[in-house]
Design a protein around this motif. Structure first.
Motif, mmCIF file in Angstrom:
data_model
loop_
_atom_site.group_PDB
_atom_site.id
_atom_site.type_symbol
_atom_site.label_atom_id
_atom_site.label_comp_id
_atom_site.label_asym_id
_atom_site.label_seq_id
_atom_site.Cartn_x
_atom_site.Cartn_y
_atom_site.Cartn_z
ATOM 1 N N ASN A 253 24.886 -29.069 21.135
ATOM 2 C CA ASN A 253 24.850 -28.107 22.238
ATOM 3 C C ASN A 253 25.237 -26.742 21.698
ATOM 4 O O ASN A 253 26.162 -26.635 20.897
ATOM 5 C CB ASN A 253 25.848 -28.501 23.342
ATOM 6 N N GLY A 254 24.538 -25.709 22.169
ATOM 7 C CA GLY A 254 24.909 -24.347 21.808
ATOM 8 C C GLY A 254 23.908 -23.608 20.945
ATOM 9 O O GLY A 254 24.126 -22.450 20.612
ATOM 10 N N ILE A 255 22.799 -24.254 20.564
ATOM 11 C CA ILE A 255 21.756 -23.577 19.780
ATOM 12 C C ILE A 255 20.429 -23.758 20.507
ATOM 13 O O ILE A 255 20.033 -24.875 20.830
ATOM 14 C CB ILE A 255 21.643 -24.133 18.349
ATOM 15 N N ARG A 256 19.763 -22.638 20.779
ATOM 16 C CA ARG A 256 18.458 -22.666 21.449
ATOM 17 C C ARG A 256 17.449 -21.890 20.605
ATOM 18 O O ARG A 256 17.821 -20.954 19.914
ATOM 19 C CB ARG A 256 18.561 -22.049 22.840
ATOM 20 N N VAL A 257 16.197 -22.287 20.687
ATOM 21 C CA VAL A 257 15.134 -21.628 19.929
ATOM 22 C C VAL A 257 13.986 -21.299 20.879
ATOM 23 O O VAL A 257 13.696 -22.049 21.807
ATOM 24 C CB VAL A 257 14.667 -22.515 18.747
ATOM 25 N N ARG A 258 13.341 -20.155 20.636
ATOM 26 C CA ARG A 258 12.209 -19.743 21.467
ATOM 27 C C ARG A 258 10.918 -20.109 20.743
ATOM 28 O O ARG A 258 10.664 -19.653 19.634
ATOM 29 C CB ARG A 258 12.249 -18.247 21.737
ATOM 30 N N ALA A 259 10.125 -20.963 21.400
ATOM 31 C CA ALA A 259 8.835 -21.380 20.856
ATOM 32 C C ALA A 259 7.889 -21.629 22.018
ATOM 33 O O ALA A 259 8.301 -22.140 23.064
ATOM 34 C CB ALA A 259 8.999 -22.655 20.022
ATOM 35 N N PHE A 260 6.640 -21.260 21.829
ATOM 36 C CA PHE A 260 5.617 -21.442 22.853
ATOM 37 C C PHE A 260 6.041 -20.803 24.178
ATOM 38 O O PHE A 260 5.931 -21.414 25.239
ATOM 39 C CB PHE A 260 5.275 -22.928 23.035
ATOM 40 N N PHE A 261 6.594 -19.596 24.099
ATOM 41 C CA PHE A 261 6.969 -18.784 25.256
ATOM 42 C C PHE A 261 8.046 -19.419 26.124
ATOM 43 O O PHE A 261 8.133 -19.150 27.312
ATOM 44 C CB PHE A 261 5.735 -18.441 26.110
ATOM 45 N N GLN A 262 8.858 -20.279 25.533
ATOM 46 C CA GLN A 262 9.897 -20.967 26.293
ATOM 47 C C GLN A 262 11.115 -21.188 25.396
ATOM 48 O O GLN A 262 10.989 -21.315 24.184
ATOM 49 C CB GLN A 262 9.352 -22.321 26.767
ATOM 50 N N TRP A 263 12.308 -21.244 25.998
ATOM 51 C CA TRP A 263 13.524 -21.550 25.271
ATOM 52 C C TRP A 263 13.757 -23.043 25.272
ATOM 53 O O TRP A 263 13.652 -23.688 26.311
ATOM 54 C CB TRP A 263 14.723 -20.827 25.896
ATOM 55 N N TRP A 264 14.078 -23.593 24.073
ATOM 56 C CA TRP A 264 14.316 -25.026 23.908
ATOM 57 C C TRP A 264 15.688 -25.214 23.258
ATOM 58 O O TRP A 264 16.051 -24.494 22.330
ATOM 59 C CB TRP A 264 13.264 -25.642 22.994
ATOM 60 N N SER A 265 16.417 -26.219 23.706
ATOM 61 C CA SER A 265 17.696 -26.559 23.076
ATOM 62 C C SER A 265 17.444 -27.442 21.862
ATOM 63 O O SER A 265 16.700 -28.433 21.951
ATOM 64 C CB SER A 265 18.599 -27.302 24.053
ATOM 65 N N ILE A 266 18.049 -27.088 20.741
ATOM 66 C CA ILE A 266 18.004 -27.957 19.567
ATOM 67 C C ILE A 266 19.050 -29.035 19.814
ATOM 68 O O ILE A 266 20.234 -28.743 19.969
ATOM 69 C CB ILE A 266 18.276 -27.171 18.274
ATOM 70 N N THR A 267 18.605 -30.284 19.876
ATOM 71 C CA THR A 267 19.496 -31.387 20.242
ATOM 72 C C THR A 267 20.040 -32.133 19.031
ATOM 73 O O THR A 267 21.010 -32.890 19.156
ATOM 74 C CB THR A 267 18.768 -32.368 21.167
ATOM 75 N N GLY A 268 19.428 -31.949 17.878
ATOM 76 C CA GLY A 268 19.899 -32.623 16.679
ATOM 77 C C GLY A 268 19.299 -31.998 15.434
ATOM 78 O O GLY A 268 18.288 -31.298 15.496
ATOM 79 N N ILE A 269 19.943 -32.257 14.301
ATOM 80 C CA ILE A 269 19.459 -31.774 13.001
ATOM 81 C C ILE A 269 19.724 -32.890 12.002
ATOM 82 O O ILE A 269 20.798 -33.481 11.979
ATOM 83 C CB ILE A 269 20.186 -30.485 12.559
ATOM 84 N N ARG A 270 18.714 -33.178 11.170
ATOM 85 C CA ARG A 270 18.874 -34.171 10.105
ATOM 86 C C ARG A 270 18.585 -33.515 8.763
ATOM 87 O O ARG A 270 17.699 -32.681 8.649
ATOM 88 C CB ARG A 270 17.906 -35.336 10.304
ATOM 89 N N SER A 271 19.350 -33.907 7.766
ATOM 90 C CA SER A 271 19.099 -33.471 6.400
ATOM 91 C C SER A 271 18.427 -34.642 5.706
ATOM 92 O O SER A 271 19.015 -35.713 5.571
ATOM 93 C CB SER A 271 20.418 -33.111 5.715
ATOM 94 N N SER A 272 17.171 -34.439 5.322
ATOM 95 C CA SER A 272 16.366 -35.516 4.760
ATOM 96 C C SER A 272 15.866 -35.098 3.381
ATOM 97 O O SER A 272 14.815 -34.481 3.258
ATOM 98 C CB SER A 272 15.202 -35.807 5.704
#
Length: 158
Positions: free
Chosen positions: A106-125
């Motif tokens: 919670n706390g990071i959002r990204v703007r893509a396709f004219f809309q704001w989306w919350s980044i719900t997870g990140i994986r290091s692969s």
């Protein structure tokens, strides 16, 4: 003025200008000193550039449950490489972290396709970082996040 002092002064001035004009190309000067939160993030296998180069006021990690929180000096807007997506960081970021995975973010959002989306997870692969927005993922080379980005718009708490 004493002529010896003048000569020493001009020699020092000349040496200073030479060292400025001809810096050692092999020496790497860090852009900023990483905060303890940046160092801890790297310890979990993530590049430090996932956190902005802003003042980290505090961070807490429960090493048993993985619950974490990071308190920044204020909300922040950055541009994520390589696709130049605009992202915003709240002044507080929370989630669960284990080696190679951040969940319930919670706390990071990204703007893509004219809309704001919350980044719900990140994986290091391996050599990649995978961002999760709900069920949708986007994979980028980890090297894109080697350096912490500067905030483009920060509303400082100071």
């Amino acid at each position: 003025m004493n002529p010896k002092i003048l000569i020493v002064f001009f020699l020092l001035l000349n040496l200073t200008s030479i060292s400025i004009q001809n810096p050692n190309p092999k020496s790497k000067i860090p852009k900023s000193i990483p905060s303890p939160a940046h160092v801890e993030l790297a310890g979990y296998g993530f590049p430090v550039g996932l956190l902005p180069a802003t003042t980290v006021l505090s961070h807490n990690i429960n090493h048993t449950s993985g619950d974490f929180s990071v308190k920044l000096g204020g909300a922040c807007k950055i541009t994520l490489p390589p696709d130049n997506y605009v992202a915003t960081y709240s002044d507080t970021i929370t989630g669960k972290i284990v080696k190679g995975k951040i969940a319930e973010l919670n706390g990071i959002r990204v703007r893509a396709f004219f809309q704001w989306w919350s980044i719900t997870g990140i994986r290091s692969s391996g050599d990649d970082v995978v961002f999760e927005v709900g069920m949708i993922t986007a994979k980028y080379p980890s090297k894109n996040f080697d350096d912490s980005p500067a905030c483009e718009g920060q509303h400082s708490a100071f």
